[in-house]
Every structure is written in structure tokens, then in C-alpha cells.
Design a protein around this motif. Structure first.
Motif, short mmCIF file in Angstrom:
data_model
loop_
_atom_site.label_atom_id
_atom_site.label_comp_id
_atom_site.label_asym_id
_atom_site.label_seq_id
_atom_site.Cartn_x
_atom_site.Cartn_y
_atom_site.Cartn_z
N ALA A 109 10.99 -6.75 -5.86
CA ALA A 109 10.14 -5.60 -6.18
C ALA A 109 8.70 -5.91 -5.80
N LEU A 110 7.99 -4.86 -5.43
CA LEU A 110 6.56 -4.96 -5.14
C LEU A 110 5.83 -3.83 -5.84
N PRO A 111 4.71 -4.12 -6.47
CA PRO A 111 3.89 -3.04 -7.01
C PRO A 111 3.37 -2.19 -5.85
N ILE A 112 3.24 -0.89 -6.07
CA ILE A 112 2.66 0.02 -5.09
C ILE A 112 1.23 0.30 -5.53
N GLU A 154 1.83 2.30 3.40
CA GLU A 154 2.65 1.41 4.22
C GLU A 154 4.09 1.93 4.22
N SER A 155 4.82 1.58 5.26
CA SER A 155 6.20 2.04 5.36
C SER A 155 7.11 1.23 4.44
N VAL A 156 8.23 1.82 4.10
CA VAL A 156 9.25 1.13 3.32
C VAL A 156 9.76 -0.07 4.11
N GLN A 157 9.81 0.04 5.42
CA GLN A 157 10.22 -1.08 6.28
C GLN A 157 9.27 -2.27 6.09
N GLN A 158 7.97 -2.00 6.11
CA GLN A 158 6.99 -3.07 5.90
C GLN A 158 7.14 -3.67 4.51
N ALA A 159 7.39 -2.83 3.52
CA ALA A 159 7.57 -3.32 2.15
C ALA A 159 8.80 -4.21 2.06
N ALA A 160 9.89 -3.79 2.68
CA ALA A 160 11.13 -4.58 2.64
C ALA A 160 10.93 -5.92 3.33
N GLY A 202 0.83 -1.20 0.00
CA GLY A 202 0.00 0.00 0.00
C GLY A 202 0.86 1.25 0.00
N SER A 203 0.41 2.28 -0.67
CA SER A 203 1.18 3.52 -0.76
C SER A 203 1.39 4.15 0.62
#
Length: 138
Positions: free
Chosen positions: A35-38, A19-25, A16-17
């Protein structure tokens, strides 16, 4: 005719746009992807967050990945390919935009991702070599 749908890895998971970069990582590590789509709150594709973005645009820039939102790193417009577009169209799009990972959409719905490795596994060596050369050039 080989299509993007034939090449893609299905079931791409969005970050999710907000969400934090930490959560994405952490999600990238869990899924074993680079990679993850935003996706925005409207569930529309906004861009792609890569492991390189995390390193260069967050860590190296001295930003806190726990407070930096994934949406802050999205591109002006997401580069995509249609699910029923040809493999050649997918490769041309990757080459033109110099991207190694390409979201695949069916209408406006994200259905998968085509990565450079997917192309390498699925298409003849000369096509793969051309894509690799184009993506590796300055």
C-alpha cells in the motif's frame, strides 16, 4: 503507553494523486509494500492505494493502469491515526474502518504507516488476535 509512533514503520512514501496506477504499482514493488498513501498536489494525505485496489478497481474493471490516476481511487476521506495516539486507538481505528494499513500523521504531516503486521510484532497475542478476527470478519 505504546503509541502509534512506536508501532509504525516510519518514512512512508506517497504516490501523487496525478501519478498513474502503473507508477504506483512499480513503486510498491520497489519498496516491497502492499500500500502507498495518496498525496495531493497540496502534499496533504488523500487516501491509501492498496495492491488489492490495483487488481480489483483497475485490472479487473478493465481500466488501463498506465492512464488511470491514483487519485481516482482515493476514498472520500483518509482514515488516519495520530502519531501520539495509543496503540489501542490505532487498533480501534483499524477495526472500525476494517483497514489493514493505517497512515500515521503528526499534525497534518504523514510520518509513517501502521500495518497489521506491525501490530502483530509489537503487541500481546490476545490484542493481535482480536484485531485479526475483526479485520477478517465480513
Amino acid at each position: 503507553m505504546t503509541t502509534a509512533r512506536d508501532l509504525m514503520s516510519p518514512g512512508a512514501e506517497c504516490v501523487g494523486s496525478e501519478e498513474s496506477v502503473q507508477q504506483a504499482a512499480e513503486r510498491m514493488a520497489q519498496l516491497g509494500v502492499g500500500a502507498l498513501p495518496i498525496c495531493g498536489t497540496d502534499e496533504k494525505l488523500k487516501g491509501v492505494l492498496t495492491d488489492r485496489d490495483v487488481v480489483v478497481k483497475v485490472l479487473a474493471a478493465g481500466k488501463d493502469p498506465a492512464t488511470t490516476k491514483a487519485g481516482e481511487l482515493q476514498q472520500a476521506e483518509a482514515v488516519t491515526v495520530g502519531a501520539d495516539d495509543s496503540a489501542e486507538e490505532a487498533m480501534a481505528t483499524m477495526t472500525e474502518h476494517k483497514v489493514r494499513r493505517l497512515p500515521v500523521i503528526d499534525g497534518t504531516t504523514l510520518v509513517g504507516m501502521v500495518a497489521q503486521a506491525d501490530v502483530a510484532r509489537s503487541l500481546p497475542t490476545p490484542d493481535t488476535g482480536e484485531l485479526l478476527a475483526a479485520l477478517s470478519a465480513d
